[in-house]
Enzyme design. Structure first.
Site, PDB file in Angstrom:
ATOM      1  N   GLU A   1       0.756  -1.082  -0.069  1.00  0.00           N
ATOM      2  CA  GLU A   1      -0.005   0.131  -0.020  1.00  0.00           C
ATOM      3  C   GLU A   1       1.079   1.469   0.055  1.00  0.00           C
ATOM      4  OE1 GLU A   1      -1.663   1.887   3.380  1.00  0.00           O
ATOM      5  OE2 GLU A   1      -1.243   0.195   4.670  1.00  0.00           O
TER       6      GLU A   1
ATOM      7  N   LYS B   1      -5.356  10.902   0.996  1.00  0.00           N
ATOM      8  CA  LYS B   1      -5.490   9.594   1.492  1.00  0.00           C
ATOM      9  C   LYS B   1      -6.629   8.962   0.525  1.00  0.00           C
ATOM     10  CE  LYS B   1      -6.646   7.372   5.853  1.00  0.00           C
ATOM     11  NZ  LYS B   1      -7.066   7.681   7.199  1.00  0.00           N
TER      12      LYS B   1
ATOM     13  N   ASP C   1     -17.035   5.642  14.224  1.00  0.00           N
ATOM     14  CA  ASP C   1     -15.469   5.325  13.563  1.00  0.00           C
ATOM     15  C   ASP C   1     -15.183   4.071  13.311  1.00  0.00           C
ATOM     16  OD1 ASP C   1     -13.254   5.931  12.250  1.00  0.00           O
ATOM     17  OD2 ASP C   1     -12.581   7.461  13.597  1.00  0.00           O
TER      18      ASP C   1
ATOM     19  N   SER D   1     -13.065   1.901  10.482  1.00  0.00           N
ATOM     20  CA  SER D   1     -12.464   1.880   9.406  1.00  0.00           C
ATOM     21  C   SER D   1     -13.008   1.171   8.131  1.00  0.00           C
ATOM     22  CB  SER D   1     -10.906   1.206   9.477  1.00  0.00           C
ATOM     23  OG  SER D   1     -10.456   1.266   8.265  1.00  0.00           O
TER      24      SER D   1
ATOM     25  N   LYS E   1      -3.433  -1.291  15.556  1.00  0.00           N
ATOM     26  CA  LYS E   1      -2.633  -0.384  16.521  1.00  0.00           C
ATOM     27  C   LYS E   1      -3.272  -0.153  17.619  1.00  0.00           C
ATOM     28  CE  LYS E   1       1.184   2.130  15.159  1.00  0.00           C
ATOM     29  NZ  LYS E   1       1.556   3.109  14.286  1.00  0.00           N
TER      30      LYS E   1
HETATM   31  N1  PSU Z   1      -2.245   1.744  10.621  1.00  0.00           N
HETATM   32  C1  PSU Z   1      -0.940   1.935  10.804  1.00  0.00           C
HETATM   33  N2  PSU Z   1      -0.300   2.638   9.813  1.00  0.00           N
HETATM   34  C2  PSU Z   1      -0.959   3.165   8.825  1.00  0.00           C
HETATM   35  C3  PSU Z   1      -2.358   2.783   8.753  1.00  0.00           C
HETATM   36  C4  PSU Z   1      -2.899   2.244   9.683  1.00  0.00           C
HETATM   37  O1  PSU Z   1      -0.453   1.516  11.849  1.00  0.00           O
HETATM   38  O2  PSU Z   1      -0.377   3.898   7.888  1.00  0.00           O
HETATM   39  C5  PSU Z   1      -3.327   3.288   7.483  1.00  0.00           C
HETATM   40  C6  PSU Z   1      -3.604   2.124   6.719  1.00  0.00           C
HETATM   41  O3  PSU Z   1      -3.486   2.746   5.257  1.00  0.00           O
HETATM   42  C7  PSU Z   1      -5.078   1.937   6.796  1.00  0.00           C
HETATM   43  C8  PSU Z   1      -5.470   3.303   7.318  1.00  0.00           C
HETATM   44  O4  PSU Z   1      -5.874   1.540   5.703  1.00  0.00           O
HETATM   45  O5  PSU Z   1      -4.733   3.912   7.866  1.00  0.00           O
HETATM   46  C9  PSU Z   1      -6.771   3.334   7.952  1.00  0.00           C
HETATM   47  O6  PSU Z   1      -7.324   4.471   7.909  1.00  0.00           O
HETATM   48  P1  PSU Z   1      -8.688   4.833   8.456  1.00  0.00           P
HETATM   49  O7  PSU Z   1      -8.821   4.533  10.139  1.00  0.00           O
HETATM   50  O8  PSU Z   1      -9.116   6.094   8.271  1.00  0.00           O
HETATM   51  O9  PSU Z   1     -10.001   3.937   7.695  1.00  0.00           O
HETATM   52 MN    MN Z   2     -12.311   6.452  10.194  1.00  0.00          MN
END
Ligand code: PSU
Ligand code: MN
Length: 321
Positions: free
Chosen positions: A30, A92, A144, A146, A165
């Protein structure tokens, strides 16, 4: 509409095209992690090291991004450098951002969700990253969650990661994946790993000790028409894991700052990642690099095993004809 492999929708790098034609193993990578997850120049250095790790493991790397409105699998060195230098200035891109960026002809750094979409369109089945997105702490009020989790429910790609994380709610993330029918396989572990730490304290139902076992699960799932992704959870190597207390304190501070500043939506994850990194004195960056490389090596092994299974199956079916 179901997502069909449609390589024409994706511009392929030269190596990636050759590998797809010859049915050789490929690992998708990615680009949000490059643009929004790490500072320049370490982000580009890491991206190149990860590509080299995939090659050393006998597979072809396909780093995925949106370049001038085109979906690309397999970036040139210049394109990778551009994504890394532009950093947070590049959008993003998750599932819902793809059509907007394509229509405007501008660039995007793909999240886990968007990378899965492009990989599946190109016919790539294995993807290595750091950590997946998940259900955020406090999601009961903020909603929220993902888009990565919905994507895992629908798009047939195996995602090798170091778990999720500490900014996320692990039990809710695992509940969500269970509801959505996403297998979460611990690689040589019975526990869900927590990114910079080896163990979130949560048990997993499924464990594989060899890459070939993971490949067999992929085969079984998709052969049966059970569409959707698979999480392959690979714990950070012991030598690079961080201690828990400082990380939890940094996470709580970062969450409180985000609340005070009203940060939400797609900005939240990059904000929390950057703050936790700063609050732990940048120690997490080195560990972050190491766990991504560890995932790339396992993903290469899984891609090699999966391609070998595909070949065996084809050899058998061609004998029957
Ligand atoms: N977790 C990490 N590093 C990252 C991401 C997640 O430790 O860079 C990034 C990945 O690209 C993941 C995105 O798909 O954050 C998720 O963002 P959101 O929570 O806004 O969906
Ligand atoms: Mn989100």
């Amino acid at each position: 509409m179901r997502l069909q492999a449609n390589a024409d929708a994706v511009e392929l790098g030269t190596d990636v095209r050759a590998a797809l034609d010859a049915q050789q193993p490929i690992v998708a990578l990615e680009s949000t992690i490059i643009a929004h997850g790490m500072p320049w120049p370490q982000n580009v250095e890491t991206a190149l090291a990860v590509e080299a790790d995939v090659r050393a493991g006998g597979a072809v790397p396909a780093t995925i991004a949106i370049v001038d409105g085109r979906l690309k699998a397999g970036l040139t060195h210049d394109e990778l450098e551009r994504v890394g230098r532009e950093g947070v200035a590049i959008a993003k891109a998750s599932r819902r951002d793809i059509p907007v960026l394509v229509a405007r002809g501008v660039g995007g750094a793909t999240t886990v969700a968007a990378t899965m979409i492009v990989a599946a369109l190109a016919g790539i089945r294995v993807f290595a990253t750091g950590g997946i997105g998940g259900v955020h702490r406090g999601a009961q009020a903020s909603f929220d969650i993902s888009a990565d989790l919905q994507e895992l429910a629908r798009t047939s790609v195996a995602v090798v990661c170091a778990g999720a994380k500490s900014i996320l709610d692990f039990p809710l993330t695992l509940e969500y994946l269970e509801t959505q029918g996403v297998p979460v396989i611990g690689y040589r572990t019975d526990r869900f790993p927590a990114f910079l730490q080896r163990d979130s304290g949560l048990r997993l139902d499924a464990r594989c000790d060899e890459a070939s076992e993971v490949a067999r699960v992929m085969h079984a799932k998709w052969r049966l028409g059970l569409d959707g992704g698979i999480v392959v959870a690979n714990a950070i190597p012991e030598a690079f894991a961080l201690a828990g207390d400082a990380l939890e304190r940094a996470t709580e501070t970062a969450l409180a700052e985000a609340r005070t500043r009203g940060i939400a939506g797609k900005a939240l994850t990059p904000f929390l990642l950057a703050r936790v990194n700063a609050l732990t004195g940048g120690r997490s960056l080195r560990s972050n690099v190491e766990l991504v490389r560890n995932n790339a090596r396992l993903a290469a092994d899984v891609a090699v095993a999966y391609a070998a299974m595909d070949e065996r199956r084809e050899a058998r079916s061609s004998k029957r004809v």
